[in-house]
Scaffold this motif. Structure first.
Motif, PDB file in Angstrom:
ATOM      1  N   VAL A  68       3.459   2.895   2.588  1.00 33.90           N
ATOM      2  CA  VAL A  68       2.659   2.744   3.807  1.00 33.90           C
ATOM      3  C   VAL A  68       2.929   1.390   4.448  1.00 33.90           C
ATOM      4  O   VAL A  68       3.275   1.302   5.615  1.00 33.90           O
ATOM      5  CB  VAL A  68       1.157   2.891   3.501  1.00 33.90           C
ATOM      6  CG1 VAL A  68       0.324   2.602   4.755  1.00 33.90           C
ATOM      7  CG2 VAL A  68       0.842   4.279   2.956  1.00 33.90           C
ATOM      8  N   SER A  69       2.772   0.332   3.650  1.00 37.06           N
ATOM      9  CA  SER A  69       2.895  -1.006   4.205  1.00 37.06           C
ATOM     10  C   SER A  69       3.073  -2.013   3.081  1.00 37.06           C
ATOM     11  O   SER A  69       2.699  -1.753   1.935  1.00 37.06           O
ATOM     12  CB  SER A  69       1.643  -1.343   5.020  1.00 37.06           C
ATOM     13  OG  SER A  69       1.744  -2.605   5.644  1.00 37.06           O
ATOM     14  N   THR A 107      -2.761  -2.191   9.969  1.00 31.67           N
ATOM     15  CA  THR A 107      -2.432  -3.600   9.832  1.00 31.67           C
ATOM     16  C   THR A 107      -2.721  -4.058   8.409  1.00 31.67           C
ATOM     17  O   THR A 107      -3.846  -3.899   7.920  1.00 31.67           O
ATOM     18  CB  THR A 107      -3.247  -4.466  10.804  1.00 31.67           C
ATOM     19  OG1 THR A 107      -3.008  -4.035  12.146  1.00 31.67           O
ATOM     20  CG2 THR A 107      -2.856  -5.931  10.681  1.00 31.67           C
ATOM     21  N   ILE A 108      -1.700  -4.610   7.778  1.00 32.46           N
ATOM     22  CA  ILE A 108      -1.863  -5.146   6.430  1.00 32.46           C
ATOM     23  C   ILE A 108      -2.094  -6.652   6.523  1.00 32.46           C
ATOM     24  O   ILE A 108      -1.539  -7.334   7.388  1.00 32.46           O
ATOM     25  CB  ILE A 108      -0.623  -4.835   5.556  1.00 32.46           C
ATOM     26  CG1 ILE A 108      -0.892  -5.160   4.094  1.00 32.46           C
ATOM     27  CG2 ILE A 108       0.615  -5.556   6.073  1.00 32.46           C
ATOM     28  CD1 ILE A 108       0.221  -4.669   3.154  1.00 32.46           C
ATOM     29  N   SER A 109      -2.930  -7.153   5.646  1.00 35.87           N
ATOM     30  CA  SER A 109      -3.180  -8.588   5.600  1.00 35.87           C
ATOM     31  C   SER A 109      -3.621  -8.957   4.190  1.00 35.87           C
ATOM     32  O   SER A 109      -3.929  -8.084   3.380  1.00 35.87           O
ATOM     33  CB  SER A 109      -4.245  -9.003   6.621  1.00 35.87           C
ATOM     34  OG  SER A 109      -5.478  -8.377   6.342  1.00 35.87           O
ATOM     35  N   THR A 163       5.413  -8.759   7.306  1.00 34.76           N
ATOM     36  CA  THR A 163       4.758  -7.467   7.059  1.00 34.76           C
ATOM     37  C   THR A 163       5.709  -6.327   7.400  1.00 34.76           C
ATOM     38  O   THR A 163       6.591  -6.476   8.256  1.00 34.76           O
ATOM     39  CB  THR A 163       3.471  -7.336   7.879  1.00 34.76           C
ATOM     40  OG1 THR A 163       3.785  -7.483   9.272  1.00 34.76           O
ATOM     41  CG2 THR A 163       2.447  -8.385   7.473  1.00 34.76           C
ATOM     42  N   TYR A 164       5.500  -5.207   6.749  1.00 35.38           N
ATOM     43  CA  TYR A 164       6.374  -4.051   6.901  1.00 35.38           C
ATOM     44  C   TYR A 164       5.511  -2.794   6.932  1.00 35.38           C
ATOM     45  O   TYR A 164       4.497  -2.726   6.230  1.00 35.38           O
ATOM     46  CB  TYR A 164       7.354  -3.984   5.724  1.00 35.38           C
ATOM     47  CG  TYR A 164       8.152  -5.245   5.548  1.00 35.38           C
ATOM     48  CD1 TYR A 164       7.613  -6.330   4.862  1.00 35.38           C
ATOM     49  CD2 TYR A 164       9.423  -5.371   6.094  1.00 35.38           C
ATOM     50  CE1 TYR A 164       8.323  -7.508   4.714  1.00 35.38           C
ATOM     51  CE2 TYR A 164      10.144  -6.554   5.945  1.00 35.38           C
ATOM     52  CZ  TYR A 164       9.586  -7.613   5.257  1.00 35.38           C
ATOM     53  OH  TYR A 164      10.286  -8.779   5.119  1.00 35.38           O
ATOM     54  N   TYR A 165       5.948  -1.813   7.729  1.00 37.94           N
ATOM     55  CA  TYR A 165       5.175  -0.595   7.884  1.00 37.94           C
ATOM     56  C   TYR A 165       6.078   0.625   7.882  1.00 37.94           C
ATOM     57  O   TYR A 165       7.211   0.579   8.377  1.00 37.94           O
ATOM     58  CB  TYR A 165       4.393  -0.625   9.199  1.00 37.94           C
ATOM     59  CG  TYR A 165       3.389  -1.744   9.285  1.00 37.94           C
ATOM     60  CD1 TYR A 165       3.720  -2.958   9.871  1.00 37.94           C
ATOM     61  CD2 TYR A 165       2.105  -1.587   8.758  1.00 37.94           C
ATOM     62  CE1 TYR A 165       2.807  -3.996   9.927  1.00 37.94           C
ATOM     63  CE2 TYR A 165       1.178  -2.626   8.823  1.00 37.94           C
ATOM     64  CZ  TYR A 165       1.547  -3.826   9.401  1.00 37.94           C
ATOM     65  OH  TYR A 165       0.629  -4.860   9.460  1.00 37.94           O
ATOM     66  N   TRP A 198       0.857  -1.191   0.000  1.00 40.88           N
ATOM     67  CA  TRP A 198       0.000   0.000   0.000  1.00 40.88           C
ATOM     68  C   TRP A 198       0.888   1.233   0.000  1.00 40.88           C
ATOM     69  O   TRP A 198       1.866   1.302   0.754  1.00 40.88           O
ATOM     70  CB  TRP A 198      -0.901   0.032   1.230  1.00 40.88           C
ATOM     71  CG  TRP A 198      -2.015  -0.955   1.233  1.00 40.88           C
ATOM     72  CD1 TRP A 198      -2.050  -2.163   1.872  1.00 40.88           C
ATOM     73  CD2 TRP A 198      -3.281  -0.825   0.578  1.00 40.88           C
ATOM     74  NE1 TRP A 198      -3.247  -2.792   1.645  1.00 40.88           N
ATOM     75  CE2 TRP A 198      -4.028  -1.980   0.853  1.00 40.88           C
ATOM     76  CE3 TRP A 198      -3.868   0.164  -0.224  1.00 40.88           C
ATOM     77  CZ2 TRP A 198      -5.313  -2.186   0.370  1.00 40.88           C
ATOM     78  CZ3 TRP A 198      -5.136  -0.039  -0.713  1.00 40.88           C
ATOM     79  CH2 TRP A 198      -5.857  -1.201  -0.418  1.00 40.88           C
ATOM     80  N   PHE A 199       0.531   2.185  -0.818  1.00 43.45           N
ATOM     81  CA  PHE A 199       1.187   3.479  -0.879  1.00 43.45           C
ATOM     82  C   PHE A 199       0.117   4.551  -0.775  1.00 43.45           C
ATOM     83  O   PHE A 199      -1.062   4.272  -0.961  1.00 43.45           O
ATOM     84  CB  PHE A 199       1.959   3.638  -2.190  1.00 43.45           C
ATOM     85  CG  PHE A 199       3.183   2.770  -2.296  1.00 43.45           C
ATOM     86  CD1 PHE A 199       3.064   1.414  -2.561  1.00 43.45           C
ATOM     87  CD2 PHE A 199       4.452   3.304  -2.128  1.00 43.45           C
ATOM     88  CE1 PHE A 199       4.191   0.605  -2.647  1.00 43.45           C
ATOM     89  CE2 PHE A 199       5.582   2.518  -2.215  1.00 43.45           C
ATOM     90  CZ  PHE A 199       5.447   1.153  -2.480  1.00 43.45           C
TER      91      PHE A 199
END
Length: 123
Positions: free
Chosen positions: A47-48, A68-70, A57-59, A35-36
């Motif tokens: 973003v993530s 929270t990314i999933s 996962t990375y933030y 995500w940007f």
């Protein structure tokens, strides 16, 4: 792969939103996803991101602990759960897919992009 982001909207500061990114094709599970976001007059920023398996996962520091990314590979869908939203989170949010094996934070590492969904946080 084609990507379709959704879930944006207008929310008050402190509120929550969940973004979704639906992917076409049968190879979604092989892509690193990210995500940007891009605010008016600013560069697109990371973003993530999430590995193909969902294990890693990375933030960005600015969203760590709040977002929270999933991903659900069975549904070909990427998510971004956003809590404690701030006015500075206001941006157009883009989902992106990368064919690289390593997760990247640079936009150049991503090969496919969705059309973006607007998130507006009112203070």
């Amino acid at each position: 792969v084609q990507l379709q982001a959704s879930g944006g909207g207008l929310v008050q500061a402190g509120g929550s939103l969940r973004l979704s990114c639906a992917a076409s094709g049968r190879t979604f599970s092989s892509y690193v996803m990210g995500w940007f976001r891009q605010a008016p007059g600013k560069e697109r920023e990371f973003v993530s991101a999430i590995s193909w398996s969902g294990v890693s996962t990375y933030y960005a520091d600015s969203v760590k602990g709040r977002f929270t990314i999933s991903r659900d590979n069975a549904k070909n869908t990427l998510y971004l759960q956003m809590h404690s939203l701030k006015s500075e989170d206001t941006s157009v949010y883009y989902c992106a897919a990368s064919r690289r094996s390593r997760v990247g934070r640079e936009a150049q590492a991503y090969d496919y992009w969705g059309q973006g969904t607007q998130v507006t946080v009112s203070s």
